[in-house]
Design a protein around this motif. Structure first.
Motif, PDB file in Angstrom:
ATOM      1  N   ILE A   2       5.457  -0.151  -7.407  1.00 12.75           N
ATOM      2  CA  ILE A   2       5.380  -0.896  -6.150  1.00 12.75           C
ATOM      3  C   ILE A   2       4.806  -2.291  -6.367  1.00 12.75           C
ATOM      4  O   ILE A   2       5.306  -3.269  -5.826  1.00 12.75           O
ATOM      5  CB  ILE A   2       4.535  -0.120  -5.115  1.00 12.75           C
ATOM      6  CG1 ILE A   2       5.183   1.230  -4.817  1.00 12.75           C
ATOM      7  CG2 ILE A   2       4.352  -0.936  -3.838  1.00 12.75           C
ATOM      8  CD1 ILE A   2       4.303   2.200  -4.058  1.00 12.75           C
ATOM      9  N   GLY A   3       3.750  -2.384  -7.146  1.00 14.92           N
ATOM     10  CA  GLY A   3       3.125  -3.668  -7.460  1.00 14.92           C
ATOM     11  C   GLY A   3       2.241  -4.214  -6.343  1.00 14.92           C
ATOM     12  O   GLY A   3       2.406  -3.878  -5.172  1.00 14.92           O
ATOM     13  N   ASN A   4       1.283  -5.049  -6.735  1.00 13.46           N
ATOM     14  CA  ASN A   4       0.390  -5.751  -5.819  1.00 13.46           C
ATOM     15  C   ASN A   4      -0.221  -4.811  -4.775  1.00 13.46           C
ATOM     16  O   ASN A   4      -0.196  -5.079  -3.576  1.00 13.46           O
ATOM     17  CB  ASN A   4       1.123  -6.914  -5.141  1.00 13.46           C
ATOM     18  CG  ASN A   4       0.178  -7.869  -4.442  1.00 13.46           C
ATOM     19  OD1 ASN A   4      -1.001  -7.947  -4.769  1.00 13.46           O
ATOM     20  ND2 ASN A   4       0.705  -8.582  -3.464  1.00 13.46           N
ATOM     21  N   LEU A   5      -0.784  -3.702  -5.255  1.00 15.37           N
ATOM     22  CA  LEU A   5      -1.314  -2.681  -4.353  1.00 15.37           C
ATOM     23  C   LEU A   5      -2.706  -3.000  -3.838  1.00 15.37           C
ATOM     24  O   LEU A   5      -3.564  -3.466  -4.590  1.00 15.37           O
ATOM     25  CB  LEU A   5      -1.395  -1.325  -5.068  1.00 15.37           C
ATOM     26  CG  LEU A   5      -0.107  -0.562  -5.238  1.00 15.37           C
ATOM     27  CD1 LEU A   5      -0.369   0.741  -5.973  1.00 15.37           C
ATOM     28  CD2 LEU A   5       0.566  -0.292  -3.903  1.00 15.37           C
ATOM     29  N   ALA A  40       0.849  -1.185   0.000  1.00 16.59           N
ATOM     30  CA  ALA A  40       0.000   0.000   0.000  1.00 16.59           C
ATOM     31  C   ALA A  40       0.886   1.237   0.000  1.00 16.59           C
ATOM     32  O   ALA A  40       2.085   1.168   0.291  1.00 16.59           O
ATOM     33  CB  ALA A  40      -0.923   0.013   1.213  1.00 16.59           C
ATOM     34  N   PHE A  41       0.260   2.364  -0.329  1.00 22.32           N
ATOM     35  CA  PHE A  41       0.950   3.642  -0.239  1.00 22.32           C
ATOM     36  C   PHE A  41      -0.050   4.698   0.215  1.00 22.32           C
ATOM     37  O   PHE A  41      -1.264   4.527   0.085  1.00 22.32           O
ATOM     38  CB  PHE A  41       1.585   4.058  -1.572  1.00 22.32           C
ATOM     39  CG  PHE A  41       0.582   4.467  -2.618  1.00 22.32           C
ATOM     40  CD1 PHE A  41       0.068   5.762  -2.654  1.00 22.32           C
ATOM     41  CD2 PHE A  41       0.138   3.561  -3.567  1.00 22.32           C
ATOM     42  CE1 PHE A  41      -0.868   6.134  -3.614  1.00 22.32           C
ATOM     43  CE2 PHE A  41      -0.794   3.919  -4.527  1.00 22.32           C
ATOM     44  CZ  PHE A  41      -1.297   5.212  -4.541  1.00 22.32           C
ATOM     45  N   LYS A  42       0.496   5.775   0.732  1.00 21.78           N
ATOM     46  CA  LYS A  42      -0.278   6.977   1.011  1.00 21.78           C
ATOM     47  C   LYS A  42       0.531   8.130   0.456  1.00 21.78           C
ATOM     48  O   LYS A  42       1.674   8.349   0.861  1.00 21.78           O
ATOM     49  CB  LYS A  42      -0.517   7.173   2.509  1.00 21.78           C
ATOM     50  CG  LYS A  42      -1.312   8.435   2.797  1.00 21.78           C
ATOM     51  CD  LYS A  42      -1.663   8.575   4.261  1.00 21.78           C
ATOM     52  CE  LYS A  42      -2.518   9.821   4.428  1.00 21.78           C
ATOM     53  NZ  LYS A  42      -3.129   9.892   5.728  1.00 21.78           N
ATOM     54  N   LEU A  43      -0.040   8.837  -0.495  1.00 16.98           N
ATOM     55  CA  LEU A  43       0.622   9.962  -1.151  1.00 16.98           C
ATOM     56  C   LEU A  43      -0.086  11.242  -0.743  1.00 16.98           C
ATOM     57  O   LEU A  43      -1.295  11.378  -0.943  1.00 16.98           O
ATOM     58  CB  LEU A  43       0.569   9.786  -2.674  1.00 16.98           C
ATOM     59  CG  LEU A  43       1.093  10.937  -3.521  1.00 16.98           C
ATOM     60  CD1 LEU A  43       2.567  11.220  -3.244  1.00 16.98           C
ATOM     61  CD2 LEU A  43       0.871  10.630  -5.004  1.00 16.98           C
ATOM     62  N   GLU A  44       0.675  12.165  -0.146  1.00 16.98           N
ATOM     63  CA  GLU A  44       0.138  13.466   0.251  1.00 16.98           C
ATOM     64  C   GLU A  44       0.908  14.544  -0.510  1.00 16.98           C
ATOM     65  O   GLU A  44       2.132  14.605  -0.429  1.00 16.98           O
ATOM     66  CB  GLU A  44       0.307  13.680   1.750  1.00 16.98           C
ATOM     67  CG  GLU A  44      -0.439  12.640   2.570  1.00 16.98           C
ATOM     68  CD  GLU A  44      -0.056  12.649   4.024  1.00 16.98           C
ATOM     69  OE1 GLU A  44      -0.912  13.004   4.843  1.00 16.98           O
ATOM     70  OE2 GLU A  44       1.114  12.324   4.324  1.00 16.98           O
ATOM     71  N   VAL A  45       0.166  15.349  -1.244  1.00 14.51           N
ATOM     72  CA  VAL A  45       0.776  16.408  -2.045  1.00 14.51           C
ATOM     73  C   VAL A  45       0.147  17.727  -1.623  1.00 14.51           C
ATOM     74  O   VAL A  45      -1.059  17.919  -1.766  1.00 14.51           O
ATOM     75  CB  VAL A  45       0.537  16.167  -3.559  1.00 14.51           C
ATOM     76  CG1 VAL A  45       1.185  17.263  -4.381  1.00 14.51           C
ATOM     77  CG2 VAL A  45       1.049  14.800  -3.971  1.00 14.51           C
ATOM     78  N   THR A  46       0.966  18.617  -1.091  1.00 13.27           N
ATOM     79  CA  THR A  46       0.472  19.916  -0.649  1.00 13.27           C
ATOM     80  C   THR A  46       0.740  20.935  -1.741  1.00 13.27           C
ATOM     81  O   THR A  46       1.875  21.103  -2.183  1.00 13.27           O
ATOM     82  CB  THR A  46       1.170  20.347   0.653  1.00 13.27           C
ATOM     83  OG1 THR A  46       0.981  19.324   1.631  1.00 13.27           O
ATOM     84  CG2 THR A  46       0.604  21.658   1.165  1.00 13.27           C
ATOM     85  N   ILE A  47      -0.335  21.580  -2.175  1.00 15.15           N
ATOM     86  CA  ILE A  47      -0.244  22.614  -3.201  1.00 15.15           C
ATOM     87  C   ILE A  47      -0.919  23.879  -2.674  1.00 15.15           C
ATOM     88  O   ILE A  47      -1.708  23.819  -1.735  1.00 15.15           O
ATOM     89  CB  ILE A  47      -0.900  22.176  -4.530  1.00 15.15           C
ATOM     90  CG1 ILE A  47      -2.390  21.860  -4.322  1.00 15.15           C
ATOM     91  CG2 ILE A  47      -0.155  20.997  -5.128  1.00 15.15           C
ATOM     92  CD1 ILE A  47      -3.163  21.601  -5.596  1.00 15.15           C
TER      93      ILE A  47
END
Length: 135
Positions: free
Chosen positions: A97-100, A65-72
């Motif tokens: 990453i694969g297999n998410l 898994a991933f968590k992506l936080e982008v502040t704009i």
């Protein structure tokens, strides 16, 4: 701007970290029309036995898994640009990453210009000073 924080399940991997940082920065700058020279990226790793989705640790299923936080800065991107970014970032991270787990997530944080800054100056103040010099 932007500030990017990417948390990925698993153990630290230097080659993957470099690839993730470079590719997510490039994608962010392309889709959200940001400057690479003002983009910061932080890649973190979280052990899968400490990451839970729907009450189950990722380690139980062997997925990632991933968590992506982008502040704009608020109001600098359209709804369509953000939707495109979500789709392209998920596809990119799926490849890298694969297999998410499908509940890996992306959060584009629209931050007011008066609340975000760098070098000790808010974005709002930076723009005010720049317009004063230009006038």
């Amino acid at each position: 701007m932007p500030g990017i924080v990417l948390t990925v399940s698993g153990k630290p991997d230097a080659a993957l970290t470099n690839r993730l940082a470079a590719d997510i920065a490039d994608l962010t700058c392309k889709v959200l029309k940001k400057e690479l020279s003002r983009t910061s990226v932080l890649v973190r790793y979280q052990p899968p036995e400490q990451w839970f989705i729907a009450g189950r640790a990722l380690a139980e299923d062997g997925g990632h898994a991933f968590k992506l936080e982008v502040t704009i800065t608020d109001e600098t991107n359209t709804k369509a640009e953000k939707a495109t970014y979500h789709a392209e970032a998920f596809a990119l991270l799926s490849r890298l990453i694969g297999n998410l787990h499908p509940h890996s997530n992306i959060h584009v944080i629209d931050c007011r210009a008066s609340a975000y800054g760098y070098a000790g100056v808010t974005q709002e103040e930076h723009r005010f000073r720049a317009s004063a010099v230009a006038a």
